[in-house]
Enzyme design. Sequence first.
Site, short mmCIF file in Angstrom:
data_model
loop_
_atom_site.label_atom_id
_atom_site.label_comp_id
_atom_site.label_asym_id
_atom_site.label_seq_id
_atom_site.Cartn_x
_atom_site.Cartn_y
_atom_site.Cartn_z
N ASP A 180 -5.68 -6.65 -7.06
CA ASP A 180 -5.39 -7.51 -5.91
C ASP A 180 -6.56 -8.47 -5.70
O ASP A 180 -7.33 -8.34 -4.74
CB ASP A 180 -5.17 -6.63 -4.67
N CYS B 225 -2.39 -13.90 -4.60
CA CYS B 225 -2.21 -14.46 -3.26
C CYS B 225 -2.56 -15.95 -3.29
O CYS B 225 -2.99 -16.53 -2.31
CB CYS B 225 -3.03 -13.71 -2.22
N PHE C 64 -10.75 -4.76 -7.09
CA PHE C 64 -10.80 -5.59 -5.87
C PHE C 64 -10.37 -4.75 -4.66
O PHE C 64 -9.46 -5.10 -3.92
CB PHE C 64 -9.90 -6.82 -5.99
N ASP D 297 -15.31 -3.03 -6.15
CA ASP D 297 -15.38 -4.29 -5.42
C ASP D 297 -16.80 -4.83 -5.56
O ASP D 297 -17.74 -4.08 -5.76
CB ASP D 297 -15.04 -4.09 -3.93
N SER D 298 -16.93 -6.16 -5.42
CA SER D 298 -18.26 -6.75 -5.55
C SER D 298 -19.00 -6.77 -4.21
O SER D 298 -20.18 -7.10 -4.16
CB SER D 298 -18.14 -8.18 -6.10
N ARG E 251 0.85 -1.20 0.00
CA ARG E 251 0.00 0.00 0.00
C ARG E 251 0.89 1.25 0.00
O ARG E 251 0.62 2.23 -0.68
CB ARG E 251 -0.92 0.00 1.23
N1 SAH Z 1 -6.74 -4.88 -1.94
C1 SAH Z 1 -7.47 -5.16 -0.73
C2 SAH Z 1 -7.77 -6.64 -0.54
C3 SAH Z 1 -8.51 -7.31 -1.68
S1 SAH Z 1 -9.28 -8.81 -1.22
C4 SAH Z 1 -6.68 -4.58 0.46
O1 SAH Z 1 -5.46 -4.42 0.39
O2 SAH Z 1 -7.30 -4.31 1.51
C5 SAH Z 1 -10.20 -9.24 -2.61
C6 SAH Z 1 -11.48 -8.45 -2.79
O3 SAH Z 1 -12.02 -8.82 -4.05
C7 SAH Z 1 -12.59 -8.69 -1.80
O4 SAH Z 1 -12.94 -7.47 -1.20
C8 SAH Z 1 -13.78 -9.24 -2.62
O5 SAH Z 1 -15.02 -8.72 -2.19
C9 SAH Z 1 -13.44 -8.76 -3.99
N2 SAH Z 1 -13.93 -9.53 -5.16
C10 SAH Z 1 -13.86 -10.86 -5.37
N3 SAH Z 1 -14.24 -11.17 -6.62
C11 SAH Z 1 -14.55 -10.00 -7.23
C12 SAH Z 1 -14.98 -9.63 -8.55
N4 SAH Z 1 -15.17 -10.57 -9.50
N5 SAH Z 1 -15.17 -8.33 -8.83
C13 SAH Z 1 -14.98 -7.39 -7.88
N6 SAH Z 1 -14.55 -7.67 -6.64
C14 SAH Z 1 -14.35 -8.95 -6.31
#
Ligand code: SAH
Length: 393
Positions: free
Chosen positions: A296, A336, A226, A248-249, A210
Amino acid sequence: MNKLILKPGREKSLKRRHPWIFSGAVAKLHGEPGAGDTVEVRSAFGDFLALAAYSPRSQIVARVWTWEERAIDGAFFRERVALAVEERLAYLYEDVTDAVRLVHGESDGLPGVIADRYGDTVVLQLASAGAERWRDAIADAVLEASGASRVWERSDADVRELEGLPVKTGPLRGSREPTRIALNENALTFQVDLEHGHKTGFYLDQRENRRCVRELAAGRDVLDGFCYTGGFALNAMKGGARSVLAVDSSSAALALARGHAERNGLSGVEWIEGDVFQLLRKHRDEGRRFDMVVLDPPKFAPTVAHAAKAARAYKDINLLAFKLLRPGGLLVTFSCSGGVPADLFQKIIAGSALDADVDARIIERLGPGTDHPIALNFPEGDYLKGLVCRVAG
Ligand code: SAH
């Protein structure tokens, strides 16, 4: 003492100190150990190899506690936990954050045990039969070593199912309230939802990354795919991004993200609830362009068995991301997935650039922070990898 006797030759990985014993490696079981009970592991020739926690329901039928002949008891957990916690204290995170991973599973010699400290609360995740068996000893040890005032359990990881363990969440030591805790990281404040947040509530393993995004974001139009509760998006804004679009979803994650923007006085992020795969396509078709894309995604490949399918998903989003970047733009991309090794991830990203017809170079490699050590004998611990690629121009 209960004993696991291995098939001839199957002691090799243990001699390299890999802490997992797969069911196919076992020739014989002596005694009737229950789930989580300690078993002595011996080679086909009878040599002592390790003491391990038995897990009858899992393919990983035992996980090693120690390579020495010693008692596995409360004192053992006090010792192991104290070692891990002391190491974290030595890194002096105070200026940077008040949230830190105290215990990182196998890499701290405690298979299935994760402990994250958020201020005065430790969130504990127990993900193996052995960890479950020693819940009380581990909770007490964590409380004692950290000096925190409460322990909150978040044993709801998917892997518990593979171990035949039920979900357990809630206060384990100390009070139930509050269920939301403030976290301060590099002069930004976030709320951690102990009850509903992902994993233990926050992605501590991305702390340094970050920071990296913050340092690279100045003057750029940024897309954060994400975005969860806004970690990268808000760091980009703090770093002087011109605009940030965060997707995000999860509506719950976005609600927290909006609150975080407000609390930190960072306006200008456009938060979108939607599917990243679709949104990237939409922007490609509409011709919207960015100077930085952060991706991510969740774990596409929890194990090697899912690697091929995951590779297609990584290829898809990264190809689209490359297409959305202006000349000189940056792709900050992560995996990850334990099942996707770093060299494979790099090949996938190379393939994405090729198919997107862009010329890009790696300018930085990213991984988890110092509070997420990776034991050299445990490659599975090397799950988080990231690349910063710069598109020519
Ligand atoms: N970058 C963030 C962590 C991401 S975790 C941080 O550093 O805090 C992955 C995220 O992807 C989750 O919040 C989940 O809700 C989201 N997600 C999963 N599949 C998705 C999709 N197809 N489209 C959008 N978001 C998605």
